[in-house]
Design an enzyme around this catalytic site. Structure first.
Site, PDB file in Angstrom:
ATOM      1  N   ALA A 112      -2.386  13.272   3.901  1.00  0.00           N
ATOM      2  CA  ALA A 112      -2.460  12.747   2.531  1.00  0.00           C
ATOM      3  C   ALA A 112      -1.296  11.803   2.276  1.00  0.00           C
ATOM      4  O   ALA A 112      -0.329  12.136   1.588  1.00  0.00           O
ATOM      5  CB  ALA A 112      -2.457  13.894   1.522  1.00  0.00           C
ATOM      6  N   GLY A 113      -1.378  10.625   2.850  1.00  0.00           N
ATOM      7  CA  GLY A 113      -0.301   9.666   2.683  1.00  0.00           C
ATOM      8  C   GLY A 113       0.906  10.031   3.518  1.00  0.00           C
ATOM      9  O   GLY A 113       0.845  10.885   4.410  1.00  0.00           O
ATOM     10  N   HIS A 120       0.843  -1.202   0.000  1.00  0.00           N
ATOM     11  CA  HIS A 120       0.000   0.000   0.000  1.00  0.00           C
ATOM     12  C   HIS A 120       0.872   1.243   0.000  1.00  0.00           C
ATOM     13  O   HIS A 120       1.349   1.692   1.043  1.00  0.00           O
ATOM     14  CB  HIS A 120      -0.933  -0.001   1.217  1.00  0.00           C
ATOM     15  CG  HIS A 120      -1.936   1.098   1.219  1.00  0.00           C
ATOM     16  ND1 HIS A 120      -3.086   1.084   1.975  1.00  0.00           N
ATOM     17  CD2 HIS A 120      -1.992   2.277   0.546  1.00  0.00           C
ATOM     18  CE1 HIS A 120      -3.778   2.186   1.778  1.00  0.00           C
ATOM     19  NE2 HIS A 120      -3.116   2.938   0.901  1.00  0.00           N
ATOM     20  N   ALA A 140      -7.892  11.751   1.818  1.00  0.00           N
ATOM     21  CA  ALA A 140      -7.334  12.514   0.705  1.00  0.00           C
ATOM     22  C   ALA A 140      -7.839  12.030  -0.648  1.00  0.00           C
ATOM     23  O   ALA A 140      -7.349  12.457  -1.690  1.00  0.00           O
ATOM     24  CB  ALA A 140      -5.808  12.449   0.744  1.00  0.00           C
ATOM     25  N   ALA A 177      -9.072   6.804   9.046  1.00  0.00           N
ATOM     26  CA  ALA A 177     -10.257   6.818   8.189  1.00  0.00           C
ATOM     27  C   ALA A 177     -11.255   5.725   8.568  1.00  0.00           C
ATOM     28  O   ALA A 177     -11.827   5.051   7.709  1.00  0.00           O
ATOM     29  CB  ALA A 177      -9.870   6.701   6.717  1.00  0.00           C
ATOM     30  N   HIS A 212       1.055   8.970  11.445  1.00  0.00           N
ATOM     31  CA  HIS A 212      -0.294   8.415  11.380  1.00  0.00           C
ATOM     32  C   HIS A 212      -0.757   7.764  12.678  1.00  0.00           C
ATOM     33  O   HIS A 212      -1.951   7.746  12.979  1.00  0.00           O
ATOM     34  CB  HIS A 212      -0.388   7.390  10.247  1.00  0.00           C
ATOM     35  CG  HIS A 212      -0.514   7.983   8.886  1.00  0.00           C
ATOM     36  ND1 HIS A 212       0.550   8.504   8.201  1.00  0.00           N
ATOM     37  CD2 HIS A 212      -1.598   8.145   8.083  1.00  0.00           C
ATOM     38  CE1 HIS A 212       0.145   8.957   7.028  1.00  0.00           C
ATOM     39  NE2 HIS A 212      -1.160   8.758   6.929  1.00  0.00           N
ATOM     40  N   ASP A 256       2.248   3.730   2.731  1.00  0.00           N
ATOM     41  CA  ASP A 256       1.244   4.675   2.217  1.00  0.00           C
ATOM     42  C   ASP A 256       1.923   5.933   1.671  1.00  0.00           C
ATOM     43  O   ASP A 256       1.371   7.037   1.745  1.00  0.00           O
ATOM     44  CB  ASP A 256       0.230   5.047   3.294  1.00  0.00           C
ATOM     45  CG  ASP A 256      -1.072   5.612   2.713  1.00  0.00           C
ATOM     46  OD1 ASP A 256      -1.281   5.464   1.485  1.00  0.00           O
ATOM     47  OD2 ASP A 256      -1.862   6.213   3.452  1.00  0.00           O
ATOM     48  N   ASP A 267       4.946   5.634  10.416  1.00  0.00           N
ATOM     49  CA  ASP A 267       5.841   6.702   9.966  1.00  0.00           C
ATOM     50  C   ASP A 267       6.077   7.760  11.028  1.00  0.00           C
ATOM     51  O   ASP A 267       6.750   8.765  10.781  1.00  0.00           O
ATOM     52  CB  ASP A 267       5.279   7.361   8.699  1.00  0.00           C
ATOM     53  CG  ASP A 267       3.926   8.030   8.932  1.00  0.00           C
ATOM     54  OD1 ASP A 267       3.291   7.748   9.963  1.00  0.00           O
ATOM     55  OD2 ASP A 267       3.504   8.832   8.077  1.00  0.00           O
ATOM     56  N   GLY A 268       5.506   7.570  12.212  1.00  0.00           N
ATOM     57  CA  GLY A 268       5.634   8.558  13.265  1.00  0.00           C
ATOM     58  C   GLY A 268       4.629   9.681  13.167  1.00  0.00           C
ATOM     59  O   GLY A 268       4.645  10.607  13.989  1.00  0.00           O
TER      60      GLY A 268
END
Length: 398
Positions: A326-327, A65, A159, A238, A269, A292, A266-267
């Site tokens: 957004a990702g 993903h 997004a 989401a 999300h 993502d 990713d620190g």
């Protein structure tokens, strides 16, 4: 090729001092010591040696993903019979991903018009055909497509572009799969939408379904899992929160023992506590680390695009003008390291970035672990700081 002197991650989930012998794209043997029986019968097998002293030897990472990197978006390209721009994008994306230890990729689409999605699917199929014929050898291997949308709840679209959202429709899935030549392996949808449960039941033999961008309650999510879904898209994000009287899709996934859950580590999300909780709730065998990432990954702060929408990147955060995340701008390798720094045991994080994603999309017969007969896709990390020392994909050594 002989990879020796390293600590090899075994299918049992621990490290052992083993040598790996490969021939082209295949793992031939695993053994202790300096030689194997294959060496005696195959004089070329040890032509190129890789000294892995001081390294962990992992299976190559698999990201199921992500949307892009290095200024390239998987969903940007020409709509033409040749689909040359889409193929160039995939090559550029694949080269960068491979350099970061991601040897297999299943990029995700955005919610877009059917004509655009068809072009993306067709271009991906052409790229896959070229790779199977020996082309694009220095790019990560394309193993599938993740259709993230258009079957999403507009209230949880994140997004995604709301103008292109649709109700679930099996006929559309099969039209896109024809263009993709069977490459679509995972479909994200909101199970509360009209027709969603029927779509899952009708298509469960040909697609894997993931619940995401959803307002579903516990009961509807459980009905979706009973119908054939077995995956959660970017856990926590989401979707409704996990509450004690309304456990929602997270509680349903926890109660569905065959369900995999994606986790963006990713620190940005998810907090460290939420990341650790996910590994405890779902056990290390069910968590799938994903990046993502969008096109800004590998680049500096600035203005970018995702699914046709403007995105501003500041540090580790990519967001729309209204602040919607957004990702990410991280790679799967970054997420693996971040999970470890957050307190996830290294072996558990490795499983979540290697064999688990492959199991979740049904490609684990050839990918995701270091076993005889599987793909010779390997990642060498320094035992002291987890820095990348080498990436091996068949005969390619980076």
């Amino acid at each position: 090729m002989l990879i020796k002197n390293g600590l090899v991650f075994t299918p049992e989930g621990h490290f052992a001092p083993l040598c790996i012998q490969t021939n082209g794209d295949q793992i031939l043997s695993l053994f202790k010591g300096e030689t194997s029986t294959f060496s005696q019968n195959m004089p070329d097998a040890s032509e190129k040696n890789v000294d892995a002293s001081g390294c962990y030897v992992l299976p190559g990472l698999t990201d199921i993903h992500f949307h892009g990197c290095m200024g390239r978006d998987f969903c940007t390209g020409d709509i033409s019979p040749q689909n040359t721009e889409i193929m160039r994008n995939l090559d550029a994306i694949g080269r960068y991903e491979l350099s970061k230890g991601v040897t297999s990729i299943c990029p995700a689409t955005m919610s877009l018009p059917e004509s655009t999605l068809s072009a993306i699917c067709h271009g991906s199929a052409l790229f896959k055909q070229a790779q199977d014929g020996g082309g694009y050898a220095t790019s990560a291997e394309l193993v599938g497509i993740h259709l993230e949308g258009p079957f999403l709840n507009p209230h949880k679209k994140g997004a995604q572009n709301g103008a292109y959202l649709k109700l679930p429709e099996s006929a559309l899935l099969y039209r896109l799969q024809d263009y993709a030549d069977g490459l679509i392996r995972l479909v994200t949808l909101a199970p509360e939408l009209p027709g969603a449960l029927l779509c899952i039941a009708e298509c469960r033999k040909d697609f894997r379904f993931s619940l995401g961008h959803t307002e579903t309650n516990y009961d509807t999510a459980m009905a979706a899992f009973s119908s054939g879904a077995d995956h959660i898209t970017h856990l926590y994000n989401a979707m409704p929160a996990f509450l004690h009287r309304a456990p929602g899709p997270i509680g349903a996934a926890m109660d569905s023992q065959d369900c995999f859950v994606e986790l963006i580590c990713d620190g940005v999300h998810s907090s460290p506590s939420a990341v650790r909780a996910a590994f405890r709730l779902f056990t290390p065998s069910r968590v799938v680390l994903i990046s993502d990432s969008m096109e800004a990954a590998g680049l500096t702060d600035g203005n970018y695009r995702l699914g046709g929408q403007d995105v501003v990147v500041t540090g580790k955060t990519a967001a729309l003008a209204d602040g919607t995340i957004a990702g990410s701008v991280s790679t799967l390798y970054d997420c693996l390291c971040t999970a470890v720094f957050m307190g996830v045991p290294f072996e558990d994080a490795v499983c979540a970035a290697t064999i688990n994603p492959c199991r979740s999309i049904g490609i684990d017969a050839l990918y995701g672990s270091i076993e005889v007969g599987k793909k010779a896709h390997l990642l060498l990390l320094d035992q002291k700081d987890l820095s990348i020392k080498a990436v091996i994909k068949g005969n390619t050594v980076l």
